[in-house]
Write a protein that holds these residues in place. Structure first.
Motif: not given
Length: 235
Positions: A91-96, A150-152
């Protein structure tokens, strides 16, 4: 796995029912994972593909020719026991996310990125309900927290076998959105793989292709294709 040996020791492999799922037996003996857990997979299709990999082995066993077996082992021994940690990592990929960081120049690269990635940014906003902001340059810029939440939640909702496949789709492409696009049929796996390689392929067009880099890229492409296929047979 406990049944693993350097040389083939069984006559036939078969997919059979086992509890609430399916397993593979070698001459009637159930296959186990490297951690010695029973290999119980969620679908008959997955078990059949694993059995086919074991049946295809000749005198000497080649683990690299058994991607379904290796993915199922990872799902059982690793992802199942640390599902939340794996989900948070992805999920952390969503922030970068790859698709949110754009070049300022040259114009040809800018246009390639926009053409390939803008539709995915739009799809994230409409289909995933997670609007993302596009930035020029490589400096990190945080995404809206509501979108990340939401993505997480979507990542955490995946089962262990689905999450195993999703891990490779995201980590190989560098994009959480591309990972979701792969599992939800936004485009073909090959199209999405090429979408993740815009920068690399532009460099190849400018300077030519390095043979070793091309071999590594093909290994990653094959792994991406397998991950999408593994996801399809996981439920």
């Amino acid at each position: 796995m406990s049944d693993w040996a350097a040389k083939r020791f069984w006559t036939s492999a078969a997919a059979v029912e086992a509890g609430d799922g399916f397993t593979v037996v070698l001459d009637g003996r159930p296959v186990r994972t490297p951690a010695k857990s029973p290999l119980i997979v969620p679908t008959r299709d997955m078990a059949a593909r694993i059995a086919a990999e074991w049946d295809a082995q000749e005198d000497k066993i080649n683990p690299l020719s058994m991607p379904y077996t290796r993915s199922a082992n990872a799902a059982t021994d690793k992802v199942t026991v640390q599902h939340a940690e794996v989900a948070d990592m992805l999920a952390a990929y969503g922030d970068s996310d790859l698709i949110c960081y754009r070049a300022a120049h040259p114009q040809e690269l800018v246009e390639r990125q926009n053409k390939a990635w803008d539709p995915l940014v739009d799809w994230s906003a409409t289909h995933l309900k997670a609007p993302l902001q596009v930035h020029v340059g490589l400096m990190h810029a945080a995404q809206p927290q509501a979108s990340i939440d939401r993505l997480t939640a979507r990542v955490h909702a995946l089962g262990a076998y689905q999450l195993t496949a999703f891990h490779d789709l995201v980590s190989l492409s560098g994009s959480l959105v591309i990972g979701f696009a792969a599992i939800e049929g936004f485009a073909t796996p090959q199209e999405l793989w090429l979408t993740s390689r815009i920068d690399e392929n532009w460099q190849i067009d400018q300077w030519g292709e390095d043979e070793e880099a091309a071999e590594q890229a093909e290994i990653k492409r094959s792994a991406f294709m397998h991950a999408e296929a593994f996801f399809r047979v996981s439920a």
